[in-house]
Design an enzyme around this catalytic site. Structure first.
Site, PDB file in Angstrom:
ATOM      1  N   CYS A   7       0.854  -1.174   0.000  1.00  0.00           N
ATOM      2  CA  CYS A   7       0.000   0.000   0.000  1.00  0.00           C
ATOM      3  C   CYS A   7       0.893   1.227   0.000  1.00  0.00           C
ATOM      4  CB  CYS A   7      -0.894   0.029   1.245  1.00  0.00           C
ATOM      5  SG  CYS A   7      -1.991  -1.392   1.395  1.00  0.00           S
ATOM      6  N   GLY A  33      -0.719   0.282  -5.038  1.00  0.00           N
ATOM      7  CA  GLY A  33      -2.015  -0.291  -4.703  1.00  0.00           C
ATOM      8  C   GLY A  33      -3.098   0.235  -5.610  1.00  0.00           C
ATOM      9  N   ASN A 107       0.762   1.303   5.932  1.00  0.00           N
ATOM     10  CA  ASN A 107       1.464   0.469   4.962  1.00  0.00           C
ATOM     11  C   ASN A 107       2.239  -0.577   5.746  1.00  0.00           C
ATOM     12  OD1 ASN A 107       2.874  -0.631   2.816  1.00  0.00           O
ATOM     13  ND2 ASN A 107       4.381   1.023   2.739  1.00  0.00           N
ATOM     14  N   GLY A 108       1.945  -1.848   5.493  1.00  0.00           N
ATOM     15  CA  GLY A 108       2.637  -2.920   6.197  1.00  0.00           C
ATOM     16  C   GLY A 108       1.674  -4.015   6.580  1.00  0.00           C
ATOM     17  N   TYR A 248      11.444  -4.612  -6.998  1.00  0.00           N
ATOM     18  CA  TYR A 248      10.250  -4.413  -7.820  1.00  0.00           C
ATOM     19  C   TYR A 248       9.333  -3.276  -7.395  1.00  0.00           C
ATOM     20  CZ  TYR A 248       5.687  -5.439  -9.935  1.00  0.00           C
ATOM     21  OH  TYR A 248       4.501  -5.345 -10.617  1.00  0.00           O
TER      22      TYR A 248
END
Length: 453
Positions: A7, A33, A107-108, A248
């Protein structure tokens, strides 16, 4: 499912166009996301919210942004890692606590989420409206006896395990929090008199903000009218920054973990060329994330670099799509070979292989275009284990290298004439540090991994 982006979070404090700047920041971070997005703004002590499923540019019209009044805002783009892809799970989340409204974007992935949820349910407490791990922060905050916000956050976050980069909005403060191991990136910037926080620096470039620094691992940064102060969670024994950000996830024009992503990917290509050269007619990248490594591979082998595959940029990133049927179909729509590969021995450079289905389709379309030989080189090691820290991954048995398949078996499956991966040691060297979480490659998880995940 395949390996999927996590995210993105972003936020702005003290700017008259806070919501619009947050929208632009999320737009720059769309690659992290694509299922949904949301923005919460602070106006006269109240939190105003807009969130929906879909892409950032589709959700936030001028009219909706105009309704998000106030000089502070936080935002989020979502790919589900914990919790279903439903509207109720789209962030930021907002709850009314005794300290006032609290909105959080995350985020996580909190690995002890299921244990915390079980605890609250046993106590007959309403846990959350949704089923996202992020929302466990609210009952933890509500449980704290401390009156001061910073101390409440210290106590609440000290009970969390795993990866979390939070941006938080209260009735009068803007807060950034990063877990003690620093799994996920989080950076601080400034635009005029406003402060900006985002997952990647590419968000700052779009809104004209100046990069200041990373939010430190374990830091709770609080910004309000009184100024700025930092508190720190107990220090972890080691850092565990996600190496896949370099492989990536992050945009190549971002600085992540204080280093330029493009340069890290070129280093991977350089080491790949040294480890696995081959006689061929050209080097082609698998666009877009394979481009920097392919450039370096060509430079260090002396082979011509060609754009042998053209990417349709209106399709979306291949393995961010939830449905296997859609994913396989979109490989052919997304990647179209050039006639330049006809009769040639081609070295295709990709960043990773997850299930192998995309690589198999890639080899097939190159052969259908007349490639004489197709040699696949991968600028990361074989992926052997799932991630529990904010990346939506297949189970181990669904990873083509996760069940003991050696390189030759993978090569046979994808149909390439040869296949080689970057070594683990070279990956770390290319990353410029050993302070990474690389559990997807070596299955050495830096925290406890709970069976319920």
């Amino acid at each position: 499912m395949a390996f999927n982006d996590k995210c993105a979070v972003a936020g702005v404090w003290n700017h008259p166009a806070a919501s619009f700047l947050t929208y632009l920041a999320l737009y720059a971070l769309q690659h992290r996301g694509q299922e949904g997005a949301g923005i919460v703004s602070l106006h006269e002590g109240k939190h105003l919210s807009c969130k929906d499923q879909g892409l950032v540019g589709q959700i936030f019209t001028k009219e909706k942004l105009a309704q998000l009044k106030g000089s502070s805002a936080i935002g989020h783009t979502r790919y589900s890692t914990t919790g279903l892809d439903e509207l109720k799970n789209i962030q930021p989340f907002t709850k009314e606590l005794n300290l006032g409204p609290l909105s959080v974007a995350h985020n996580g992935n909190i690995v002890n989420y299921s244990l915390l949820k079980e605890k609250f349910l046993k106590e007959s407490r309403v846990f959350t409206e949704g089923d996202s791990d992020t929302e466990c922060l609210f009952p933890l905050m509500a449980d704290c006896e401390e009156k001061e916000l910073g101390q409440r956050l210290l106590k609440a976050c000290s009970q969390l395990e795993g990866a979390y980069s939070f941006v938080i909005l209260t009735k009068d403060s803007f807060i950034a929090v990063r877990d003690p191991m620093g799994f996920r990136p989080l950076v601080l910037g400034k635009k005029e008199e406003a402060y900006v926080v985002a997952s990647e620096t590419c968000a700052f470039d779009l809104i004209g903000a100046k990069y200041i620094r990373e939010i430190s691992a374990g830091e709770i940064l609080i910004i309000n009218k009184q100024g700025m102060k930092s508190l720190f969670l107990p220090k972890a024994q080691k850092k565990a920054r996600c190496i896949f950000e370099y492989v990536y996830f992050s945009r190549p024009d971002s600085f992540v973990f204080s280093q330029n992503v493009y340069e890290r990917r070129k280093k991977m290509g350089e080491y790949l060329a040294k480890e696995h050269p081959i006689s061929a007619d050209m080097v082609i990248p698998v666009p877009d994330s394979g481009i920097p490594a392919a450039i370096a591979y060509a430079q260090h082998t002396g082979l011509p670099y060609e754009m042998g595959i053209v990417r349709n940029h209106y399709i979306g990133r291949t393995f961010i799509q939830p449905s296997p049927l859609i994913r396989n179909f979109k490989v052919k729509i997304k990647l179209n070979p050039q006639t330049i590969v006809k009769g040639k021995r081609v070295v295709a450079i990709d960043d990773s292989i997850v299930r192998g289905t995309t690589s198999k389709a890639l080899v097939e379309i190159l052969r259908s275009a007349g490639a004489k030989e197709v040699h696949l080189r991968v600028s990361s090691p074989p992926i052997k284990g799932p991630c529990y820290y904010g990346v939506d991954t297949p189970q181990k048995k669904q990873l083509i290298s996760g069940e003991g398949h050696d390189v030759e078996k993978v090569r046979q499956f994808i149909g390439a004439d040869s296949l080689a991966y970057l070594s683990y040691e070279s990956l770390l060297k290319a990353g410029g540090s050993r302070e990474f979480c690389s559990a997807c490659f070596d299955e050495k998880y830096p925290t406890a991994v709970y069976n319920s995940l």
